[in-house]
Scaffold this motif. Structure first.
Motif, short mmCIF file in Angstrom:
data_model
loop_
_atom_site.label_atom_id
_atom_site.label_comp_id
_atom_site.label_asym_id
_atom_site.label_seq_id
_atom_site.Cartn_x
_atom_site.Cartn_y
_atom_site.Cartn_z
N VAL A 140 0.67 -1.19 0.10
CA VAL A 140 0.02 0.00 0.04
C VAL A 140 0.92 1.44 -0.20
N PRO A 141 0.84 1.97 -1.11
CA PRO A 141 1.69 3.30 -1.12
C PRO A 141 0.67 4.29 -0.35
N VAL A 142 1.31 5.07 0.70
CA VAL A 142 0.61 5.88 1.37
C VAL A 142 1.29 7.36 1.19
N ASN A 194 0.44 11.12 2.85
CA ASN A 194 -0.55 12.03 3.78
C ASN A 194 -1.90 11.52 3.90
N GLU A 195 -1.78 10.32 4.56
CA GLU A 195 -3.21 9.45 4.75
C GLU A 195 -3.46 9.23 6.20
N ALA A 196 -2.92 10.21 6.94
CA ALA A 196 -3.16 10.09 8.46
C ALA A 196 -4.65 10.01 9.00
N ASP A 217 5.85 4.55 2.88
CA ASP A 217 5.21 5.87 3.12
C ASP A 217 5.85 6.62 2.16
N ASP A 218 5.43 7.49 1.17
CA ASP A 218 6.13 8.18 0.28
C ASP A 218 6.40 9.43 0.49
N GLY A 219 7.19 9.74 1.77
CA GLY A 219 7.30 10.96 2.04
C GLY A 219 6.35 11.81 2.81
N PHE A 250 8.43 10.79 -3.64
CA PHE A 250 8.73 10.32 -5.12
C PHE A 250 7.92 9.97 -5.97
N GLY A 251 6.69 10.11 -5.51
CA GLY A 251 5.59 9.66 -6.28
C GLY A 251 4.99 8.24 -6.22
N LYS A 252 3.81 8.06 -6.53
CA LYS A 252 3.17 6.68 -6.26
C LYS A 252 3.85 5.67 -7.07
N GLU A 253 4.22 5.95 -8.33
CA GLU A 253 4.99 4.89 -8.92
C GLU A 253 6.38 4.30 -8.47
N MET A 288 -2.63 -2.14 -3.63
CA MET A 288 -3.84 -1.17 -3.49
C MET A 288 -3.52 0.23 -2.91
N ASP A 289 -4.66 0.99 -3.30
CA ASP A 289 -4.42 2.32 -2.59
C ASP A 289 -4.95 2.43 -1.19
N ALA A 290 -4.62 3.68 -0.53
CA ALA A 290 -5.02 3.54 1.12
C ALA A 290 -6.69 4.25 1.43
N ASP A 291 -7.02 4.76 0.40
CA ASP A 291 -8.16 5.82 0.68
C ASP A 291 -9.52 5.31 0.32
N TYR A 292 -9.71 3.73 0.39
CA TYR A 292 -10.79 3.01 0.25
C TYR A 292 -11.43 2.86 -1.41
N GLN A 293 -10.38 3.71 -2.18
CA GLN A 293 -11.13 3.51 -3.26
C GLN A 293 -11.00 2.41 -4.25
N HIS A 294 -10.01 1.62 -3.71
CA HIS A 294 -9.88 0.22 -4.06
C HIS A 294 -10.48 -0.70 -2.77
N TRP A 320 -14.18 16.94 -16.49
CA TRP A 320 -12.75 16.97 -17.37
C TRP A 320 -11.74 15.81 -16.91
N TYR A 321 -11.81 15.56 -15.74
CA TYR A 321 -10.73 14.46 -15.33
C TYR A 321 -11.32 13.18 -15.89
N ARG A 322 -12.53 12.95 -15.84
CA ARG A 322 -13.09 11.70 -16.59
C ARG A 322 -12.64 11.59 -17.99
N ARG A 336 -6.89 14.12 0.65
CA ARG A 336 -7.41 14.39 -0.93
C ARG A 336 -6.28 13.82 -1.70
N SER A 337 -6.91 13.72 -2.98
CA SER A 337 -5.87 13.30 -3.81
C SER A 337 -4.69 13.97 -4.07
N GLY A 338 -3.58 13.34 -4.19
CA GLY A 338 -2.29 14.10 -4.48
C GLY A 338 -2.10 14.49 -5.57
N TRP A 339 -2.97 14.37 -6.51
CA TRP A 339 -2.67 14.68 -8.08
C TRP A 339 -3.15 16.05 -8.36
N GLY A 372 -1.73 19.56 -13.41
CA GLY A 372 -0.24 19.41 -13.99
C GLY A 372 0.20 18.48 -13.80
N ARG A 373 0.30 17.74 -12.73
CA ARG A 373 0.89 16.60 -12.49
C ARG A 373 0.53 15.52 -13.23
N LEU A 374 -1.15 15.46 -13.37
CA LEU A 374 -1.58 14.42 -14.37
C LEU A 374 -1.20 14.41 -15.52
N1 UDP Z 1 0.32 8.24 -3.29
C1 UDP Z 1 1.49 8.16 -2.93
N2 UDP Z 1 2.25 9.09 -3.70
C2 UDP Z 1 1.98 10.27 -4.24
C3 UDP Z 1 0.53 10.53 -4.23
C4 UDP Z 1 -0.31 9.50 -3.79
O1 UDP Z 1 2.15 7.20 -2.58
O2 UDP Z 1 2.72 11.31 -4.62
C5 UDP Z 1 -0.68 7.21 -2.63
C6 UDP Z 1 -1.84 7.71 -1.89
O3 UDP Z 1 -1.62 7.79 -0.48
C7 UDP Z 1 -2.77 6.66 -2.15
C8 UDP Z 1 -2.61 6.11 -3.62
O4 UDP Z 1 -1.19 6.58 -3.91
O5 UDP Z 1 -2.81 5.48 -1.48
C9 UDP Z 1 -3.67 6.80 -4.49
O6 UDP Z 1 -3.39 8.16 -4.54
P1 UDP Z 1 -4.77 9.13 -4.93
O7 UDP Z 1 -5.89 8.59 -4.14
O8 UDP Z 1 -3.99 10.47 -4.41
O9 UDP Z 1 -4.89 9.09 -6.39
P2 UDP Z 1 -6.01 9.23 -7.19
O10 UDP Z 1 -7.04 7.85 -6.73
O11 UDP Z 1 -6.64 10.25 -7.44
O12 UDP Z 1 -5.69 8.25 -8.49
#
Ligand code: UDP
Ligand code: MG
Length: 311
Positions: free
Chosen positions: A8-10, A12-14, A41-43, A71-74, A92-98, A130-132, A202-205, A208-210
């Motif tokens: 799980v990449p995270v 700022n998900e405190a 924990d991605d910083g 460093f970013g989710k990737e 999987m993501d840490a925000d319940y979207q998965h 727009w995002y969609r 909130r989403s970290g994206w 511009g970053r997208l």
């Molecule tokens: N995340 C990360 N590094 C980042 C941005 C996001 O590790 O620089 C993690 C975030 O904590 C979450 C997952 O990647 O668990 C998906 O991020 P987010 O919900 O912001 O993206 P979206 O759902 O909008 O694609």
């Protein structure tokens, strides 16, 4: 070796990390014989790492990997891939979207023989129009340019150990997890899910970053834009032949002075085509420059398997 590693990449998900982790642990306990939970924990600038480190001190199945900065989710996914030891790896993501309830059926599919289980988005949850629109266009463009199918793909995936080893053999630094998993092949199976709302934070994206993420991923997977500018060059030659004939014709009729508009149009057209072409080549040169520096994709600050109450 645990049966399942959950990565799980995270960032700022405190706010919601604790309930999320306990939900995941509940779901995994009933679906895997043994597991490890790797939180990368991605910083984070908030308390995320501290909360997870307290939890991992009490539960040895939890591993906290802290990257030295964001460093970013990737990169975070890559760190998890490198560290995980399981016979299958689940990302999987840490925000319940998965949704964690899906883990059981993903493990079932893997046990039944699938090497990759892709959770695909059926409904995408709330997204700005727009995002969609843009993410749909990106998926279509990526698939048509690279031939790697991306439609509805998400980073919510379960992969077998041999797929993990295949991914580790891809040495590129500009990584696009979803694309790489589609590219390696093996026996892939899809499971549909509805993307929920983000529970907290909130989403970290940003847009511009997208956008740069989309451009990066296309550059990482296909050299088609380079071929396209060769085609553009060929088209420009056809246009210039027409212009030359027209200009000579006018010259012979004694109308050359009126050709000013043609000159302006020609300069604007060929100037733009040249700059665009140089720009596309420059993007690839920049990517080659980045790759040849061969810097690590991420740096780990601290890895704690257990006990770090004193932090
Ligand atoms: N995340 C990360 N590094 C980042 C941005 C996001 O590790 O620089 C993690 C975030 O904590 C979450 C997952 O990647 O668990 C998906 O991020 P987010 O919900 O912001 O993206 P979206 O759902 O909008 O694609
Ligand atoms: Mg999200």
């Amino acid at each position: 070796m645990p049966e399942l590693s959950i990565v799980v990449p995270v960032y700022n998900e405190a706010e919601a990390i604790l309930p999320f982790l306990s939900t995941v642990i509940n779901c995994v306990e009933s679906s895997a014989s043994s597991f490890e939970l790797i939180i990368v924990d991605d910083g984070s600038e908030d308390e995320t790492a501290l909360i997870v480190s307290h939890l991992s001190a009490r539960d040895s199945r939890l591993t906290l990997v802290r990257l030295s900065r964001n460093f970013g989710k990737e990169a975070a996914l890559d760190a998890g891939l490198m560290i995980a030891k399981g016979r299958a790896l689940l990302f999987m993501d840490a925000d319940y979207q998965h949704p964690p309830y899906l883990i059981a059926s993903m493990v079932e599919s893997w046990r039944a023989g699938a090497d990759v289980v892709n959770a695909k988005k059926r409904a995408r949850g709330y997204e700005h129009r727009w995002y969609r629109f843009l993410s749909h266009r990106f998926n279509q463009l990526f698939t048509s340019l690279s031939g790697v199918p991306l439609d509805g793909a998400s980073d919510f995936k379960l992969i077998d150990r041999q797929v993990a080893e295949a991914l580790k053999q891809c040495p590129e630094r500009n990584r696009f997890f979803r694309g790489l998993v589609a590219w390696v092949g093996f026996h892939q199976q899809d499971i549909l899910f509805d993307v929920g709302e983000r529970h907290a934070g909130r989403s970290g994206w940003s847009y511009g970053r997208l956008f740069s993420y989309a451009v990066n991923n296309i550059l990482a997977f296909t050299s088609f834009p380079l071929i396209a500018i060769a085609g553009l060059g060929a088209a420009a030659i056809v246009v210039s032949v027409v212009l030359v004939i027209q200009t000579l014709f006018n010259y012979m009729l004694g109308n050359a002075v009126q050709g000013f508009t043609t000159v302006l149009v020609a300069i604007a057209f060929f100037g733009s085509v040249t700059l665009l072409s140089v720009g596309v080549v420059a993007l690839y040169v920049a990517k080659i420059y980045d790759e040849q520096k061969a810097r690590p994709v991420y740096l780990v600050k601290v890895t704690r398997r257990q006990c770090e109450r004193h932090e």
